[in-house]
Design a protein around this motif. Structure first.
Motif, short mmCIF file in Angstrom:
data_model
loop_
_atom_site.label_atom_id
_atom_site.label_comp_id
_atom_site.label_asym_id
_atom_site.label_seq_id
_atom_site.Cartn_x
_atom_site.Cartn_y
_atom_site.Cartn_z
N GLU C 221 63.44 72.04 0.92
CA GLU C 221 62.46 72.67 0.03
C GLU C 221 61.87 73.93 0.65
OE1 GLU C 221 62.00 71.89 -3.02
OE2 GLU C 221 63.16 70.04 -3.02
N LEU C 222 61.69 73.90 1.98
CA LEU C 222 61.07 75.05 2.64
C LEU C 222 61.90 76.32 2.47
CD1 LEU C 222 59.71 73.53 5.95
CD2 LEU C 222 58.39 74.55 4.12
N ARG C 223 63.20 76.15 2.22
CA ARG C 223 64.06 77.33 2.09
C ARG C 223 64.11 77.84 0.66
NH1 ARG C 223 67.98 74.06 4.91
NH2 ARG C 223 67.50 74.16 7.11
N LYS C 224 63.43 77.13 -0.26
CA LYS C 224 63.52 77.53 -1.67
C LYS C 224 62.65 78.77 -1.92
CE LYS C 224 65.87 73.89 -3.38
NZ LYS C 224 65.29 72.62 -3.81
N PRO C 225 63.08 79.61 -2.88
CA PRO C 225 62.36 80.86 -3.15
C PRO C 225 60.91 80.65 -3.61
CG PRO C 225 64.51 80.88 -4.20
CD PRO C 225 64.32 79.51 -3.65
N TYR C 226 60.62 79.52 -4.27
CA TYR C 226 59.26 79.38 -4.79
C TYR C 226 58.23 79.31 -3.66
CZ TYR C 226 59.79 74.41 -3.83
OH TYR C 226 60.01 73.24 -3.20
N VAL C 227 58.68 78.98 -2.46
CA VAL C 227 57.75 78.97 -1.32
C VAL C 227 57.32 80.41 -1.03
CG1 VAL C 227 57.45 78.32 1.08
CG2 VAL C 227 58.89 76.94 -0.41
N ILE C 228 58.29 81.32 -1.09
CA ILE C 228 57.96 82.74 -0.85
C ILE C 228 57.06 83.25 -1.97
CG2 ILE C 228 58.95 85.02 -0.57
CD1 ILE C 228 61.15 83.85 0.89
N THR C 229 57.35 82.84 -3.21
CA THR C 229 56.47 83.23 -4.32
C THR C 229 55.04 82.82 -4.02
OG1 THR C 229 58.31 82.71 -5.78
CG2 THR C 229 56.18 83.10 -6.80
N ALA C 230 54.89 81.57 -3.56
CA ALA C 230 53.54 81.08 -3.30
C ALA C 230 52.88 81.87 -2.18
CB ALA C 230 53.61 79.59 -2.93
N ARG C 231 53.66 82.22 -1.15
CA ARG C 231 53.09 83.03 -0.07
C ARG C 231 52.71 84.41 -0.60
NH1 ARG C 231 57.35 81.37 3.82
NH2 ARG C 231 56.57 79.42 4.66
N ALA C 232 53.57 84.96 -1.48
CA ALA C 232 53.32 86.30 -2.01
C ALA C 232 52.07 86.35 -2.86
CB ALA C 232 54.52 86.76 -2.82
N LYS C 233 51.61 85.17 -3.31
CA LYS C 233 50.37 85.13 -4.08
C LYS C 233 49.15 85.32 -3.18
CE LYS C 233 51.63 81.79 -7.64
NZ LYS C 233 51.43 80.38 -8.02
N GLY C 234 49.34 85.09 -1.90
CA GLY C 234 48.22 85.21 -0.99
C GLY C 234 47.61 83.87 -0.62
N LEU C 235 48.33 82.77 -0.91
CA LEU C 235 47.78 81.46 -0.55
C LEU C 235 47.84 81.27 0.96
CD1 LEU C 235 49.52 79.14 -3.15
CD2 LEU C 235 47.09 79.59 -3.01
N PRO C 236 46.85 80.60 1.54
CA PRO C 236 46.95 80.26 2.96
C PRO C 236 48.13 79.32 3.19
CG PRO C 236 44.80 79.62 2.06
CD PRO C 236 45.60 80.14 0.93
N GLU C 237 48.71 79.40 4.38
CA GLU C 237 49.94 78.67 4.66
C GLU C 237 49.85 77.17 4.37
OE1 GLU C 237 52.62 80.18 5.17
OE2 GLU C 237 53.96 78.53 5.69
N TRP C 238 48.73 76.56 4.76
CA TRP C 238 48.64 75.10 4.56
C TRP C 238 48.61 74.75 3.08
CZ3 TRP C 238 44.39 73.15 2.01
CH2 TRP C 238 43.28 73.98 1.94
N ARG C 239 47.98 75.64 2.27
CA ARG C 239 47.97 75.35 0.83
C ARG C 239 49.34 75.56 0.23
NH1 ARG C 239 43.07 78.05 -2.40
NH2 ARG C 239 44.34 77.46 -4.20
N VAL C 240 50.05 76.58 0.74
CA VAL C 240 51.42 76.78 0.29
C VAL C 240 52.23 75.52 0.55
CG1 VAL C 240 53.56 78.05 0.72
CG2 VAL C 240 51.39 79.28 0.65
N LEU C 241 52.14 75.03 1.78
CA LEU C 241 52.93 73.86 2.19
C LEU C 241 52.60 72.65 1.35
CD1 LEU C 241 53.02 73.82 6.08
CD2 LEU C 241 54.90 74.09 4.47
N LEU C 242 51.31 72.34 1.23
CA LEU C 242 50.94 71.09 0.58
C LEU C 242 51.18 71.14 -0.92
CD1 LEU C 242 47.75 69.84 2.40
CD2 LEU C 242 50.12 69.16 2.66
N LYS C 243 50.89 72.28 -1.53
CA LYS C 243 51.02 72.30 -2.98
C LYS C 243 52.48 72.36 -3.42
CE LYS C 243 49.65 74.34 -7.32
NZ LYS C 243 48.80 75.27 -8.05
N TYR C 244 53.31 73.11 -2.71
CA TYR C 244 54.68 73.28 -3.19
C TYR C 244 55.74 72.45 -2.47
CZ TYR C 244 52.52 76.64 -6.26
OH TYR C 244 51.72 77.20 -7.21
N PRO C 245 56.21 72.85 -1.29
CA PRO C 245 57.35 72.10 -0.75
C PRO C 245 57.05 70.63 -0.48
CG PRO C 245 56.56 73.72 0.84
CD PRO C 245 55.83 73.97 -0.43
N VAL C 246 55.88 70.33 0.04
CA VAL C 246 55.56 68.93 0.33
C VAL C 246 55.54 68.13 -0.97
CG1 VAL C 246 53.76 67.37 1.12
CG2 VAL C 246 54.36 69.36 2.48
#
Lengths: 366, 341, 328
Positions: C221-246
């Motif tokens: 999941e970490l390699r999926k593009p939606y993770v980058i989308t979430a980062r590009a939104k400006g979310l802090p890393e832990w929120r990116v991780l917990l909300k999407y790939p996890v």
């Protein structure tokens, strides 16, 4: 140099690519060697075991392990073990042993001992490591409650335990390839039905089912029949995992361009399956088999341990562990747990090997 | 003195990937400028580093990749009350990838849309949820307001029945609708720069045109700048004002769209333009592909990176001297020894 | 959602029927009929039961009739009166004494699932996010050991260690004073004091497997593009991780309950034999050894049905988590 040099194109066959990728996996490589050694032990049981597995000796019940020495106190080279002194414990009314370093029992390589038939064919009487005087005790891994040599029994058990995994997996493989292949190649209703069966078999706890089935085996069957019945029982559930792998590969390969190309070339169904699809996933199957064997070994161990699988006089690791079932016997003779170590080592090695094979199975994937 | 209208300047950017097999110099000298409200096209073959360059701007390059040199100057307009506008120049390359300052820029000032609208949206969250998230992150608004803004945004990107679609999951939308939702998400906070990384590659041709039109229309309405990354020269010709051509991680030519198509300077740009079909070209017969292949990323050619494939290669010069990007008087720049004065 | 639950529940019915058939086949497998062994057993205990008793039993269970009728009678008894037949060793109806052991088995398995999750989830996330770190290698290695060492062997070793160095023998789920006592708050506390060791031993294998699964899924999941989308939104890393790939890696994780449960129930049976726990394990083993087939069949049936229900619950949980399944 400004003339453009032709870049040579190297072509390696698939098995070579698999091997190159597998080679990088050091742990898997080491595990492969361990497994090879274990199967060699299983093959040459008669030579490797110092004694017969059912050779009892009432003088040495629960004798502790001795260690092998190469040099004695005087600095003389030679192979020997120390003897035992025993005394009767007045409270427990049991014989206890102590290693007596004043008694040297000479041990030799390829010593003449109990006659046997290797592979049931070649007669012989040489044992790799045995006391020169066959009546002298040598218990490198201790003795069990009947004074039988645990080392010899462990070596003999290797043959049964490791082969039951292999035979069981081969049986599962036949079922798995057949049903998984049907399921993946034809799809539709056949696929649905087979998937339901697999789901069912996976959703019920296997141990109680195995226990129920193996408890129904008549007690008067000879060991060979019990052995095969147990492998059949284990494969009855074991095939589902392999069928899943085969089906998954079939489903994805069916969509591949080279299969389509073969079909457009007018190749027959059989030719497509055997000539084009099967070679593309043999490596996956080998990996799946390797990963399925440990499950079989553990199941056999569990069943025999409970007394519902193989029974004496057959010797398997599970049967050996049956002697270590209660805390009292383990407390008296902890070396009875050594077969557990054999189980863990072989299962661990098979898992590492299978993991490495699975990663290498698709040499084109990154 | 910097122009008031400058929005983003990338100066000599280098982004390398440190792999076991060696270092891949994905971006090895990128220079470009984007005007406020302008449209810049970045073109090049696949693997030329244009995507990595755009990811570098937002510090989204993942380990083992890292920006190793250069500046990314972002001219941030501080939204003060009244008319007084303050400019704040931030070097994005100097910020830590996960720093607060960098995260404030992402989504708020610079937004990004990607190639694959299906995989770029989370499949298990509704469209609305994913849009509201970026609004509540950067604006102090409550949930209801964020939702209303999300619906407005969806309407604006042309999604029919936005009040219903806001609760839809990505797999319930078509490819074109997904890309529209993606655009709505990127523009939810009215960023001053939208980076579009091959936004239409995964879509069919009619949808491609619609999405391009939508981007142009929104650009006019919202006054944002657009950086369009693509390998499609036709698309660049259609909507961009300025073009940057990249080869092996380097910007080899920069020009306004008319000059570039009329008079390409770099041999690579010329080869690139020759390789695309044009109406009325049938008589000339076959298209002219660029000879050779993109070199192995671990072994960059010495000298000019394009010399092994260049028709006008000057032996003894091009394979020895690495050309600099030369600024010309007509506001163009080119990196070629042939064009050096 | 409701529709999905209904459809799943209906699909479960054929599975349950097949399960009952399998359990019944196991009852029927040993040679001779139940009445004969029952009377023989009574006779062995010195009770001169007449042929009359045998006849009554035969009639009650329809032993003279064809197998299908016998199966239907057995099922009818279970479904209408909760009557699983008679255990001939104890000469009591099976249903009168097995439930406490069934609940203890269930408590053991559920406790292990909770421990498994509580451990595997964070460790799996850690291993994936910090891939190839020392911690990752450590847990991967530990995981392999956990998979290779079956619970009952681990129990044997731990019991030996406990005996050798602490000088005590463990085993059982209750202190002696609570062994036969009726259920009370104190008895529950006493149970909790004893149950943790088997629960942990049982959880080891599953935890190891689940860490592996969670790590592999999250890496995917970490390699999926939606993770980058979430980062590009400006979310802090832990929120990116917990909300999407996890969150997405959670789906295959939840679907593993489906097989963890049968695996745990299987493990609990053999572990209970080793550690002498008053669960269904030793009772099933004993029943099979003396061919007390109604008891064995009932235990196998109940364990299987509970597992199937557990699988159904995990499917529903999965559908609740993953809209792609819910909407098909």
């Amino acid at each position: 140099m400004n003339t453009e040099k032709e870049t040579p194109v190297y072509v390696a066959p698939q098995w070579k690519l698999v091997w190159w990728k597998f080679r990088k996996h050091k742990l898997a490589l080491v595990s492969g060697i361990v497994i090879l050694l274990i199967y060699l032990v299983a093959l040459f049981v008669e030579i490797l075991a110092p004694f017969l597995p059912d050779q009892t000796n009432s003088k040495y019940l629960y004798a502790p392990p001795q260690s092998l020495h190469f040099v004695d106190e005087q600095g003389n080279w030679g192979l020997y073990v120390y003897g035992y002194t025993s005394k009767i414990d007045p409270v427990a009314l049991r014989r206890t042993f102590e290693i007596d370093s004043s008694v040297k029992i000479p041990v030799g390589l390829l010593v003449e001992g109990v006659p046997y038939k290797l592979f049931n064919l070649i007669p012989g009487n040489r044992h790799l490591l045995a006391p020169l005087d066959p009546d002298q005790p040598m218990y490198l891994l201790g003795a069990d409650r009947l004074g039988r040599d645990v080392l010899s029994r462990l070596i003999v058990g290797t043959r049964v335990s490791m082969s039951i995994g292999l035979v069981g997996v081969l049986l599962s493989l036949v079922l798995g390839i057949l049903l998984g292949g049907l399921s993946g190649y034809y799809g539709g209703n056949i696929d649905n039905l087979i998937q339901r069966v697999i789901e069912f078999l996976r959703s019920i706890p296997s141990i109680p089912l195995w226990m129920g089935l193996s408890a129904a085996l008549p007690l008067d069957w000879d060991p060979l029949r019990v052995y095969f019945a147990i492998t059949v029982i284990l494969s009855l559930i074991g095939w589902t995992g392999l069928a899943r792998v085969v089906r998954g590969r079939f489903l994805s390969l069916r969509e591949e361009d080279f299969v389509m190309a073969a079909r457009l070339d007018g190749a027959s169904e059989m030719r497509i399956i055997l000539g084009h699809m099967l070679p593309a996933f043999t490596s996956h199957i080998i990996a799946a088999i390797t990963l399925a064997i440990p499950g079989m070994i553990l199941s056999e161990t569990a069943l025999s341990f409970l007394g519902l699988g193989l029974r004496e006089p057959v010797v398997s690791w599970g049967v050996l562990l049956q002697n270590a079932q209660d805390i009292r016997s383990i407390a008296t003779a902890p070396w009875l747990l050594i077969p557990a170590l054999a189980v863990v080592v072989s299962v661990l090695a098979l898992n590492f090997l299978g993991d490495g094979l699975r990663d290498a199975a698709d040499p084109y994937a990154r | 003195m910097k122009d008031e209208s400058t929005l983003l300047e990338v100066k000599n950017l280098k982004t390398h990937f440190f792999l076991d097999e060696g270092t891949v110099k994905a971006v090895e000298g990128a220079d470009l400028t984007i005007r406020r409200g302008g449209t810049l096209g970045v073109v090049g073959e696949s693997g030329c580093g244009k995507s990595v360059m755009s990811y570098s701007i937002l510090q989204l390059v993942e380990s083992p990749g890292r920006i190793v040199a250069g500046q990314i100057l972002f001219h941030r307009q501080l939204k003060c009350n009244g008319q007084s506008q303050m400019m704040d120049v931030i070097d994005l390359a100097a910020l830590a990838p996960n720093s607060r300052a960098m995260r404030d820029i992402r989504g708020e000032e610079i937004a990004m849309i990607f190639q694959e609208p299906m995989t770029s949206l989370s499949p298990v969250h509704t469209i609305g949820n994913q849009i509201e998230e970026v609004i509540t992150l950067h604006r102090r608004v409550d949930h209801a307001t964020a939702r209303r803004q999300a619906v407005d945004m969806l309407r604006r990107v042309g999604i029919p029945k936005p009040e219903e679609r806001v609760d839809a999951y990505p797999f319930q939308l078509s490819g074109g609708m997904r890309q529209r939702a993606m655009i709505a998400m990127a523009l939810a906070c009215h960023p001053s720069l939208l980076i579009a990384d091959e936004p239409t590659t995964a879509l069919d041709v009619t949808t491609q045109a619609q999405i391009l039109e939508l981007i142009q229309e929104l650009q006019r309405d919202l006054g944002m700048a657009v950086m369009l990354i693509t390998h499609n020269l036709g698309m660049v010709a259609e909507i961009c004002e300025e073009i940057v051509v990249m080869y092996l991680g380097e910007v080899v030519e920069r020009a306004d769209v008319f000059s570039l198509f009329r008079e390409p300077l770099h041999p690579y740009t010329r080869a690139l333009l020759r390789s695309i079909p044009r109406l009325g070209q049938i008589k000339q017969g076959r298209l002219d592909p660029i000879q050779g292949a993109v070199p192995d990323p671990y072994n960059r050619p010495v000298g000019c990176p394009f010399h092994p494939r260049c028709a006008q290669m000057m032996p003894g010069t091009c394979d020895r001297i690495h050309p600099e990007l030369i600024e010309r008087r007509d506001n163009r720049a080119v990196r070629c020894l042939l064009c050096e004065p | 959602m409701l529709q999905y639950i209904l459809r799943r529940a209906l699909l479960m019915i054929p599975t349950l029927i097949v399960t009952s058939l399998v359990a019944y086949i196991i009852i029927e497998l040993p040679p001779g009929d139940f009445a004969t062994s029952y009377v023989a057993n009574l006779a062995a205990q010195g009770d001169m039961a007449s042929q009359e008793t045998a006849r009554v039993i035969r009639e009650q269970y329809g032993l003279d009739q064809p197998a299908t009728v016998r199966y239907l009678k057995w099922m009818q008894g279970i479904l209408t009166q909760g009557n699983f037949g008679i255990a001939f060793e104890l000469r009591q109806p099976v249903s009168s004494f097995i439930w406490e052991r069934v609940w203890l088995t269930l408590a053991l398995s559920l406790g292990s699932i909770l421990i498994t999750w509580a451990l595997a989830f964070p460790i799996g996330i850690y291993s994936a996010v910090k891939q190839y770190s020392i911690g990752d290698y450590f847990f991967t290695f530990l995981g392999f050991i956990g998979i290779a060492v079956p619970g009952f062997l681990l129990a044997l070793v731990l019991m030996y260690v406990q005996f050798k160095y602490l000088g005590q023998t463990s085993g059982g789920l209750f202190s002696s004073e609570f062994l036969t006592a009726p259920w009370s708050w104190d008895k529950v506390l006493d149970l909790l004091q004893h149950i943790w060791l088997p629960v942990i031993i049982l959880a080891v294998g599953g935890t190891a497997e689940l860490i592996r699964i969670m790590r592999a899924n999250l890496l995917d999941e970490l390699r999926k593009p939606y993770v980058i989308t979430a980062r590009a939104k400006g979310l802090p890393e832990w929120r990116v991780l917990l909300k999407y790939p996890v969150r997405l890696a959670l789906n295959p994780f939840v679907s593993t309950i489906g097989w963890t449960l049968p695996f745990l129930v299987s493990g609990s049976i053999i572990l209970s034999v080793v550690m002498n726990l008053p669960t269904t394990g030793p009772m099933l083993l004993r029943a099979l050894q003396v061919q007390d087939m109604y008891l064995a069949g009932a235990l196998i049936l109940i364990l299987s049905v509970l597992t199937i229900i557990g699988t159904l619950l995990s499917d529903i949980l999965l559908a609740w988590l993953d809209p792609r399944i819910r909407y098909q």
